[in-house]
Design a protein around this motif. Sequence first.
Motif, PDB file in Angstrom:
ATOM      1  N   THR A 147       0.960  -1.159  -0.096  1.00 40.14           N
ATOM      2  CA  THR A 147       0.167  -0.009  -0.199  1.00 40.14           C
ATOM      3  C   THR A 147       1.302   1.153   0.069  1.00 40.14           C
ATOM      4  OG1 THR A 147      -2.031  -0.733   1.020  1.00 40.14           O
ATOM      5  CG2 THR A 147      -1.663   1.544   1.433  1.00 40.14           C
ATOM      6  N   GLN A 179       1.806   4.449  -3.305  1.00 41.64           N
ATOM      7  CA  GLN A 179       1.072   5.799  -3.347  1.00 41.64           C
ATOM      8  C   GLN A 179       2.405   6.241  -2.858  1.00 41.64           C
ATOM      9  OE1 GLN A 179      -0.327   5.740   1.283  1.00 41.64           O
ATOM     10  NE2 GLN A 179      -2.477   4.688   0.355  1.00 41.64           N
ATOM     11  N   CYS A 180       3.518   6.249  -2.823  1.00 39.89           N
ATOM     12  CA  CYS A 180       4.167   6.546  -2.478  1.00 39.89           C
ATOM     13  C   CYS A 180       5.247   6.481  -4.435  1.00 39.89           C
ATOM     14  CB  CYS A 180       5.838   6.213  -2.273  1.00 39.89           C
ATOM     15  SG  CYS A 180       5.526   6.432  -0.660  1.00 39.89           S
ATOM     16  N   GLU A 216       3.080   6.508  -7.175  1.00 37.60           N
ATOM     17  CA  GLU A 216       2.238   7.577  -7.482  1.00 37.60           C
ATOM     18  C   GLU A 216       2.471   9.086  -7.249  1.00 37.60           C
ATOM     19  OE1 GLU A 216      -2.231   7.803  -7.706  1.00 37.60           O
ATOM     20  OE2 GLU A 216      -1.862   6.388  -6.403  1.00 37.60           O
ATOM     21  N   LYS A 270       4.493  13.888   2.926  1.00 38.51           N
ATOM     22  CA  LYS A 270       3.868  13.192   2.344  1.00 38.51           C
ATOM     23  C   LYS A 270       3.914  11.571   3.715  1.00 38.51           C
ATOM     24  CE  LYS A 270       1.724   9.576   0.268  1.00 38.51           C
ATOM     25  NZ  LYS A 270       0.514   9.883  -0.263  1.00 38.51           N
TER      26      LYS A 270
END
Length: 681
Positions: free
Chosen positions: A177, A181-182, A184, A494
């Motif tokens: 996950t 996310q990173c 993207e 982030k």
Amino acid sequence: MKCLLIATESAEVLFHWTDPEFQHSIQQQYGVSQEEGQGLPAFEDSISTMFAPIIISCSTMVDSLGDNYTCFTTENNHTYVLHQFDECLYIAVNGDGEEGEDDLRRKIYVMKKMIEIQFGMVTLSGYLLRKELRPQDTEQRARLWKSLQSLLVTYCHLRTNDQSFLVEAVERLIHSTLCEQCIEFLERRLVPQLNSSAERSGEEVLHAFILVHTKLLAFYSSRNASTLATSDLLALIILAQNMYPSNIEVDEPSPEDVESTSGSGPEIFYTPEPSPTNGNSSSSDIPEKGSPPVFEFLDPDIQMAEDSLHTLEAPPPDPSTPRRVFLEVSIKEGLYPMMPHSMYCLPLWPGITLVLLTKIPHSGIAMKVYAFLEAFAKLEKRLNEGQEVGAATKGQPPIHDLRSKLDKFIKALSSSDIHLSHLQTVWTDFKNRVFTKGGSGSSKDLITSCKNMKTQLCSVYRQCFITQNSGAADGPQRLSPSLQERARTMVQEKLMDWKDFLLVKSKRNITMVSYLEDFPGLIHFICVDRSTGQMIAPSLNLTERSTSELGKGPVAHFIKSKIWGLVCTSRRYLQKGYSTVTLRDGDFYFCYFLWFENETGFKLEAMDLPVLPDDSAPIGMLAWDYYRKLLRYYSKNHPGEVVKCYELLTVHLGVIPSEFILQHCRQLASKLWEPSRNPLL
């Protein structure tokens, strides 16, 4: 007792690194002067005097026999490994028994790789490389050597303590996950914003990746980018670790700060620090507010020595100043090694780093220089093979294309600040010898002319990408400091809620707990996908604060030494052409397998592997990509089919029957690369 030396045939020292014991022995033997300002030159003279007989002996053997020795052991059990790269002789020495012949040869090749990363195609010219490695200015030379020495120490530390550098493959953090996310985030936000900014000054971000210590959290390459070679990525991780060394004892948050590191709960466990036995004792040595100051009484000489050491320490690197690195680029036109890039290493938190690789303006010049160098190298080879001048050049369309392209190249550069007078002179001489009707000159003269052309082309490359780089920190051709800070802030925002998790996860990436039920008796394993240069292995951290699944103390270190020894043993057998090794060592049973699969995961038939000579380049991916050549060798029998290569090393308890161990290995190999378990994004 360790040393690594680079010298010329005349015993001129181009670089040296010695550990304190080796340095002390030289000082005792030659009485190095410790007067102010005399330490460095005096030590250079001493180490040159010590190695001069060996260097002269090597030169004599090459001149007389056309051959050389590559390794010998002295009466006092010092092991010497030697390797000649063009005009530079590398000598690695070990006198404490900690490193064998293979280790020393690997150290030599890695040092050569780090020099290529720093100087690019200048390494193809012995004359220019000598000037770069040994500047006339003594202080500049000391700074350069200190930088290279630091890189060598960093590599040796990583290879001794990090499994990814032991097997020379990249290890990813396994958390699907967060990784997604990173990636993207890098693809859709960070890189587009950087490449669309007016503050990038013509540079284009090609690759962006996030490191947690030495492990890869996320990696993204833009559509215009070439695939980053595993050897280059490993070298960049060494550079990043050298700039911002990981101190796991300090960087690691306390276990109570992180509830889980895998998302699977029971698979991860922690061993908390023992409680203080004294109720008044504090868990920290830092005095509490309001407590009286703590005074330490030191000997004045000791204090002065410590102050001097602090004065000599180099200032910390400026993150906003890019580092010029030279990496392999593979595009549809061909493979281009040592292409210039700028490397931005931006620390997010201790142990977590953002790395940006950018394409610099005018980098196309490097591709043209390499194409010309390759053309002259081919011509020189044909002449050295005994072909006459006419046979080597006449009727060869590329030689006429070379004339036209090089004339245009020189004309295009004439308007720049690059000094081209020497290149033009040598090029005119070459054309007169080759293209003029009845041109004068024998094959020997033409070989000399080819060498001169290669030297001058490397000189142009040096002016474009190395000497100008020394002033690039103050120039406009870089991502502006404000743009770099914006990128750093974006990634920090982030990952703010994940940073403590990541630092612990880097130590507990994969644990053996989840494998023990299916594979009883399995102690450790390392599985490597050599097609992608990535590895999977249970974490193996033996710091004072942590308790690994192998235990803590002598037992854990003993098993770790066995694992390191298994890797060395498997490489020796692989060098002799063996793809399978099983052996029993006391209470342990070791296995090593190398096999090939097609794209669908079907295991392909085994084949005889090439047998390498004892003095061949070390098997690995960092300094010399053995597995890339092996895949090409194997793929010849499978045209049009994608072939993948895998390695598996396992350590079992010796009481487990061998038939069960082999069954475990087959099941483990198929289980490890299941996308649902360990996605390699």
